[in-house]
Write an enzyme that holds these catalytic residues in place. Structure first.
Site, mmCIF file in Angstrom:
data_model
loop_
_atom_site.group_PDB
_atom_site.id
_atom_site.type_symbol
_atom_site.label_atom_id
_atom_site.label_comp_id
_atom_site.label_asym_id
_atom_site.label_seq_id
_atom_site.Cartn_x
_atom_site.Cartn_y
_atom_site.Cartn_z
ATOM 1 N N ARG A 180 65.977 76.851 49.966
ATOM 2 C CA ARG A 180 66.356 75.883 49.362
ATOM 3 C C ARG A 180 66.907 76.542 47.847
ATOM 4 O O ARG A 180 67.297 75.925 47.046
ATOM 5 C CB ARG A 180 65.256 74.766 49.048
ATOM 6 N N ARG A 232 61.771 74.836 52.627
ATOM 7 C CA ARG A 232 61.631 76.250 52.018
ATOM 8 C C ARG A 232 61.294 77.526 52.971
ATOM 9 O O ARG A 232 61.775 78.721 52.923
ATOM 10 C CB ARG A 232 60.458 76.151 51.149
ATOM 11 N N ASN A 249 57.781 84.518 52.873
ATOM 12 C CA ASN A 249 57.385 85.138 51.620
ATOM 13 C C ASN A 249 55.832 85.037 51.516
ATOM 14 O O ASN A 249 55.078 85.500 50.465
ATOM 15 C CB ASN A 249 57.944 84.744 50.345
ATOM 16 N N HIS A 302 65.089 84.972 43.969
ATOM 17 C CA HIS A 302 64.407 83.603 44.296
ATOM 18 C C HIS A 302 64.834 82.713 42.955
ATOM 19 O O HIS A 302 65.537 83.218 41.963
ATOM 20 C CB HIS A 302 62.884 83.621 44.129
ATOM 21 N N SER A 303 64.421 81.490 43.002
ATOM 22 C CA SER A 303 64.545 80.733 41.841
ATOM 23 C C SER A 303 63.444 79.930 41.934
ATOM 24 O O SER A 303 62.787 79.399 43.079
ATOM 25 C CB SER A 303 65.970 80.031 41.905
ATOM 26 N N TYR A 356 51.526 83.408 39.546
ATOM 27 C CA TYR A 356 50.252 83.490 40.295
ATOM 28 C C TYR A 356 50.130 84.079 41.314
ATOM 29 O O TYR A 356 51.014 85.036 41.713
ATOM 30 C CB TYR A 356 50.230 81.760 40.828
ATOM 31 N N GLU A 379 63.040 85.434 39.752
ATOM 32 C CA GLU A 379 63.096 84.053 39.687
ATOM 33 C C GLU A 379 64.243 83.747 38.543
ATOM 34 O O GLU A 379 64.112 83.892 37.362
ATOM 35 C CB GLU A 379 62.114 83.505 38.977
HETATM 36 O O1 0X9 Z 1 55.915 82.082 45.761
HETATM 37 C C1 0X9 Z 1 56.668 82.705 45.786
HETATM 38 O O2 0X9 Z 1 56.910 83.061 46.859
HETATM 39 C C2 0X9 Z 1 57.695 82.946 44.691
HETATM 40 N N1 0X9 Z 1 58.066 82.010 43.749
HETATM 41 S S1 0X9 Z 1 59.308 80.857 44.268
HETATM 42 O O3 0X9 Z 1 59.258 79.604 43.330
HETATM 43 N N2 0X9 Z 1 60.394 81.464 44.396
HETATM 44 O O4 0X9 Z 1 58.635 80.354 45.762
HETATM 45 C C3 0X9 Z 1 56.849 83.927 43.715
HETATM 46 C C4 0X9 Z 1 56.170 85.368 44.581
HETATM 47 C C5 0X9 Z 1 55.848 86.050 43.381
HETATM 48 N N3 0X9 Z 1 54.583 86.495 43.464
HETATM 49 C C6 0X9 Z 1 53.708 85.863 42.659
HETATM 50 N N4 0X9 Z 1 54.142 84.797 42.003
HETATM 51 N N5 0X9 Z 1 52.487 86.253 42.491
HETATM 52 ZN ZN ZN Z 2 61.199 81.486 46.230
#
Ligand code: 0X9
Ligand code: ZN
Length: 437
Positions: A180, A232, A249, A302-303, A356, A379
């Site tokens: 998405r 997603r 992911n 990503h975004s 996070y 991002e």
């Molecule tokens: O949650 C994810 O997979 C990523 N963000 S998203 O909004 N594109 O889904 C971030 C992953 C990167 N790693 C951490 N945030 N720890």
């Molecule tokens: Zn993402």
């Protein structure tokens, strides 16, 4: 009868087959304590979709809630003493509006590219194949494997050919693992377009090979264009599960399920039944392990959020080369910000600390298991999107242009470290001095 059919037609057009989010609400909640932040984050590991996550106290979090869960959700917030505001009463209405603005027409000539509207999956693929045909001396396109629904996952390789016994250092880019996040594939496609079709960039692949996978989660992307814009995950139904899809992911096999991933198949961050359970993740793993030796830089697009993040993601700790990761990230975001027509401003940090905790992500696996020490997740900006990743088509071009400046800056670093410095002759002056005596 005539009136009835007009009403029916309008219904089909505006809510009919795509009306998957009627009555869904978007709640905005602002955490006041660290405990509130963690409390809200946990909803993402259940079946709630977090549209925007406040990283810290005082930053609002937006969570989408289905009609049947709204009573439970509101009660949970009230029990926790957290006030909320409903910022979107009916998510379907904003999705319909977005659909009119995205500018997809299916009128592109086969093999053409555009950055003024979003493109369909087959248009992305036709572009890659056209380049492989038109630039066969430098471009090859291979399928690294097939998606669950049997689509090819296409990877473009750009190389000026071998100039020594050793393979050249390489840069690997992927986009679209979260289908998405539509702005990501155009960023990868623009990099391809600049590298292959802009002759003044030929020096970028003289000493460095490029591998670019512009649309990884192909089944998911197709699904976002035909059925559900908010999808997603991938499209495989885990055996015995009540909901479709695994978050690719979260499916990678490094510290899988350590934290920040869900074992609930209905969650957006469902990690799958085991590491590498998904064909799309397996295809990437197998290709990568066979080719990792000369890959020096890994970028995953990503975004959204204007963040440039690097390992670790699975835990709140930093890597041994965190200084180098940070410095290269700052170089890239400085280039992006200088090029930006839209005032983009990136935040740089390690993933878990900066955003996070999330285990099973590609950047950690590529770093730890495939030995690529420069591993990043971008991002991208969401521009004027009122919500989330629905960035309007008219802002594709500003985003892809500024992000290309960041990729270019990273290429400069790779070229300097792995080509210029590696080839510079060692300092032998002390030997010469000795001989002279
Ligand atoms: O949650 C994810 O997979 C990523 N963000 S998203 O909004 N594109 O889904 C971030 C992953 C990167 N790693 C951490 N945030 N720890
Ligand atoms: Zn993402």
């Amino acid at each position: 009868m005539k009136v009835l059919s007009v009403v029916l037609l309008l219904e089909l057009l505006f809510c009919g087959i795509y009306a998957t989010h009627q009555g869904y609400k978007l709640y905005e909640i602002t955490p006041q304590t660290k405990e509130d932040v963690d409390f809200l984050h946990k909803f993402g590991e259940e079946k709630f979709d977090i549209w925007r996550e406040g990283r810290t106290i005082g930053q609002p979090t937006d969570i989408m809630v289905a009609p049947e869960d709204q009573e439970y959700f509101e009660n949970e917030l009230t029990k926790h003493g957290l006030p909320y505001e409903i910022v979107v009463e009916d998510v379907e209405t904003i999705l319909q509006k977005e659909k009119l603005e995205r500018g997809m027409t299916r009128s592109l000539q086969a093999g053409d590219i555009t950055f003024s509207s979003y493109m369909f999956l087959e248009e992305h693929m036709a572009y890659l194949r056209r380049l492989a045909n038109d630039y066969s001396d430098i471009v090859t396109v291979e399928s690294i494997g097939q998606s669950y629904e049997g689509r090819d996952i296409l990877l473009l390789k750009l190389s000026s050919g071998q100039n020594s016994a050793n393979p050249k250092p390489a840069i690997f880019i992927d986009a679209g693992i979260h289908c998405r996040e539509w702005i990501a594939p155009p960023v990868a496609l623009y990099a391809i377009h600049q590298l292959v079709e802009n002759a003044s960039n030929a020096h970028l692949y003289e000493n460095i090979d490029w591998y670019i996978l512009p649309n990884w989660n192909v089944d998911g992307y197709e699904y976002t264009t035909t059925e559900n814009r908010l999808w997603r995950k991938n499209r495989r139904l885990t055996e015995g599960a009540a909901c479709y899809g695994t978050d690719l992911n979260r499916n990678f096999g490094y510290e899988w399920m350590f934290g920040g991933a869900s074992d609930n198949p209905c969650a957006e961050t469902f990690a799958g039944p085991e590491p590498f359970s998904e064909p799309e993740a397996q295809a990437f793993r197998d290709w990568f392990l066979a080719n990792n030796e000369h890959i020096k830089l890994y970028l995953s697009f990503h975004s959204f959020g204007e963040l440039l993040l690097y390992p670790w993601s699975y835990d709140y700790i930093v890597t041994d080369n965190t200084d180098e990761l940070y410095e290269l990230a700052v170089k890239a975001v400085t280039a992006i910000e200088n090029a930006s027509e839209m005032g983009s401003s990136y935040y740089v940090n390690s993933s878990a600390v900066g955003l996070y905790q999330a285990a099973g992500v590609t950047t950690d696996w590529v770093y730890a298991e495939a030995g690529v020490e420069l591993s990043y997740i971008y991002e991208l900006p969401n521009g004027d999107a009122p919500y989330w990743f629905m960035i309007p088509a008219r802002q594709i071009l500003p985003v892809v242009r500024e992000t290309w400046a960041g990729i270019y800056a990273m290429w400069e670093y790779i070229e300097d470290r792995f080509v210029v410095q590696a080839n510079s002759s060692p300092d032998l002056s002390f030997i010469l001095r000795k001989d002279a005596n």
